[in-house]
Design a protein around this motif. Structure first.
Motif, PDB file in Angstrom:
ATOM      1  N   ALA A   1      -2.092  -2.981  -0.992  1.00  0.00           N
ATOM      2  CA  ALA A   1      -0.994  -2.875  -1.970  1.00  0.00           C
ATOM      3  C   ALA A   1      -0.369  -4.251  -2.197  1.00  0.00           C
ATOM      4  CB  ALA A   1       0.059  -1.882  -1.477  1.00  0.00           C
ATOM      5  N   SER A   2      -0.193  -5.014  -1.130  1.00  0.00           N
ATOM      6  CA  SER A   2       0.428  -6.342  -1.255  1.00  0.00           C
ATOM      7  C   SER A   2      -0.417  -7.248  -2.146  1.00  0.00           C
ATOM      8  CB  SER A   2       0.601  -6.981   0.123  1.00  0.00           C
ATOM      9  OG  SER A   2       1.466  -6.202   0.913  1.00  0.00           O
TER      10      SER A   2
ATOM     11  N   ALA B   1       6.638  -4.268   1.846  1.00  0.00           N
ATOM     12  CA  ALA B   1       7.351  -4.234   3.130  1.00  0.00           C
ATOM     13  C   ALA B   1       8.686  -3.522   2.987  1.00  0.00           C
ATOM     14  CB  ALA B   1       7.550  -5.661   3.644  1.00  0.00           C
ATOM     15  N   ALA B   2       9.386  -3.759   1.863  1.00  0.00           N
ATOM     16  CA  ALA B   2      10.705  -3.140   1.655  1.00  0.00           C
ATOM     17  C   ALA B   2      10.587  -1.620   1.560  1.00  0.00           C
ATOM     18  CB  ALA B   2      11.350  -3.702   0.390  1.00  0.00           C
TER      19      ALA B   2
ATOM     20  N   LEU C   1       0.243   1.614  -2.541  1.00  0.00           N
ATOM     21  CA  LEU C   1       1.540   1.751  -1.874  1.00  0.00           C
ATOM     22  C   LEU C   1       1.748   3.190  -1.390  1.00  0.00           C
ATOM     23  CD1 LEU C   1       4.313   0.561  -1.058  1.00  0.00           C
ATOM     24  CD2 LEU C   1       5.114   1.101  -3.370  1.00  0.00           C
ATOM     25  N   MET C   2       1.366   4.153  -2.227  1.00  0.00           N
ATOM     26  CA  MET C   2       1.458   5.562  -1.794  1.00  0.00           C
ATOM     27  C   MET C   2       0.611   5.803  -0.545  1.00  0.00           C
ATOM     28  SD  MET C   2       1.140   7.535  -5.449  1.00  0.00           S
ATOM     29  CE  MET C   2       2.128   6.985  -6.860  1.00  0.00           C
ATOM     30  N   ALA C   3      -0.585   5.222  -0.521  1.00  0.00           N
ATOM     31  CA  ALA C   3      -1.474   5.378   0.638  1.00  0.00           C
ATOM     32  C   ALA C   3      -0.820   4.781   1.888  1.00  0.00           C
ATOM     33  CB  ALA C   3      -2.816   4.700   0.360  1.00  0.00           C
TER      34      ALA C   3
ATOM     35  N   ILE D   1      -1.981   2.156   7.840  1.00  0.00           N
ATOM     36  CA  ILE D   1      -0.794   1.395   7.436  1.00  0.00           C
ATOM     37  C   ILE D   1      -1.212  -0.055   7.197  1.00  0.00           C
ATOM     38  CG2 ILE D   1       1.475   0.511   8.111  1.00  0.00           C
ATOM     39  CD1 ILE D   1       1.758   3.012   9.932  1.00  0.00           C
ATOM     40  N   GLY D   2      -1.953  -0.623   8.147  1.00  0.00           N
ATOM     41  CA  GLY D   2      -2.384  -2.011   8.032  1.00  0.00           C
ATOM     42  C   GLY D   2      -3.283  -2.233   6.837  1.00  0.00           C
TER      43      GLY D   2
END
Lengths: 193, 104
Positions: free
Chosen positions: A90-91, A101-102, A68-70, A83-84
């Motif tokens: 992370a998801s 996403a939030a 998520l940090m990345a 981002i992708g």
């Protein structure tokens, strides 16, 4: 990619490996993976060790938190490829796409722990402005994050400030959602080494 | 070396390699790209963007650097140095701020 050597300047064994990856994953080899195979003694070998240590080495942060940090650092840098890639990773790591996403949509209202939120806020400032102060760090510490966790988060931030810059400079091709999902599976199984 | 420093050790190994190991670009050019400082104009335009506004790098930036005589292998190395350099300054700034924050 913007340099022709990064598209076609690989040794025969490496080209064969790329062909096998395409065959088995039924996806193109991501440019991020190709880059570390170009003259690996210059950049790729040591970049992989550092990135793997930051993303998968011992840490108070989970793999999902670090992915998520990345993704978040890449969002601040506006690097579409990363981002992708790291939103997908992370998801999958969290088994919770809406949480990721939030955070990327609005960190301040996202349903995450305050320590993680404060850490992401600090990494965002460091990435955006190139510096942070002692006061920024005190805010993260007061949210219950340990000094070692901050160091670990800074390593993640550094690895992705490098990768984001290379993705943008060399123009990594953005993959399809299926391509990013396949890459994410690989990164969760094998890491970055 | 304590286990908690492994990330910094791995980062330092990367920095040392790109700056001082064998390469197509001279160590001087690599150090300038790493520091985002005073390269020849067409190269510096590319390096400055990699360091500070990477999403604004264009094909034309690479074309101009090549026209100034830099080979693809040299540009590969110098772009890597610029990316690692800026990120290293941020890492150091973060670690210094943490040390100060803990002390205060």
């Amino acid at each position: 990619m913007r340099l022709e050597i990064l598209n076609s300047g690989y040794k025969p064994g490496t080209k064969l490996l790329f062909a096998m990856i395409r065959l088995f994953s039924r996806q193109p080899v991501p440019d991020a993976a190709k880059l570390v195979f170009y003259r690996p003694d210059f950049y790729g070998n040591r970049a992989k060790v550092f990135t793997h240590e930051a993303m998968r080495g011992p840490s108070g942060w989970s793999v999902g938190d670090r992915e998520l940090m990345a993704a978040y650092v890449s969002k601040v840098n506006q690097t579409a490829f990363c981002i992708g890639a790291h939103t997908a990773t992370a998801s999958q790591a969290y088994q919770d796409g809406p949480r990721v996403a939030a955070v990327l949509d609005d960190l301040e209202t996202a349903p995450v722990e305050n320590g993680l939120r404060a850490t992401l806020r600090m990494l965002g400032k460091l990435t955006r402005e190139g510096k942070v102060g002692a006061e920024d760090m005190r805010e993260v510490l007061s949210a219950g994050v340990s000094p070692q966790q901050i160091k670990d988060a800074l390593a993640v931030c550094t690895a992705f400030n490098i990768t984001d810059r290379l993705a943008d400079a060399f123009a990594f091709e953005v993959l399809t959602p299926e391509g990013f999902d396949a890459g994410a599976k690989y990164l969760l199984k094998r890491g970055y080494q | 070396m304590p286990a908690e420093d492994k990330k910094q050790v791995a980062h330092r190994a990367l920095v040392d390699r790109v700056l001082t190991g064998q390469g197509a670009a001279s160590p001087e050019d690599r150090a300038r790209a790493f520091g985002n400082a005073d390269g020849p104009a067409p190269l510096q335009a590319l390096i400055g963007k990699v360091a500070m506004t990477p999403s604004q790098v264009t094909d034309a930036d690479f074309a101009a650097a090549k026209a100034a005589g830099f080979s693809e292998d040299q540009l590969f190395e110098l772009v890597v140095c610029a990316a690692v350099g800026q990120s290293t300054r941020q890492y150091e700034a973060g670690l210094a701020a943490l040390a100060e924050g803990e002390a205060g």
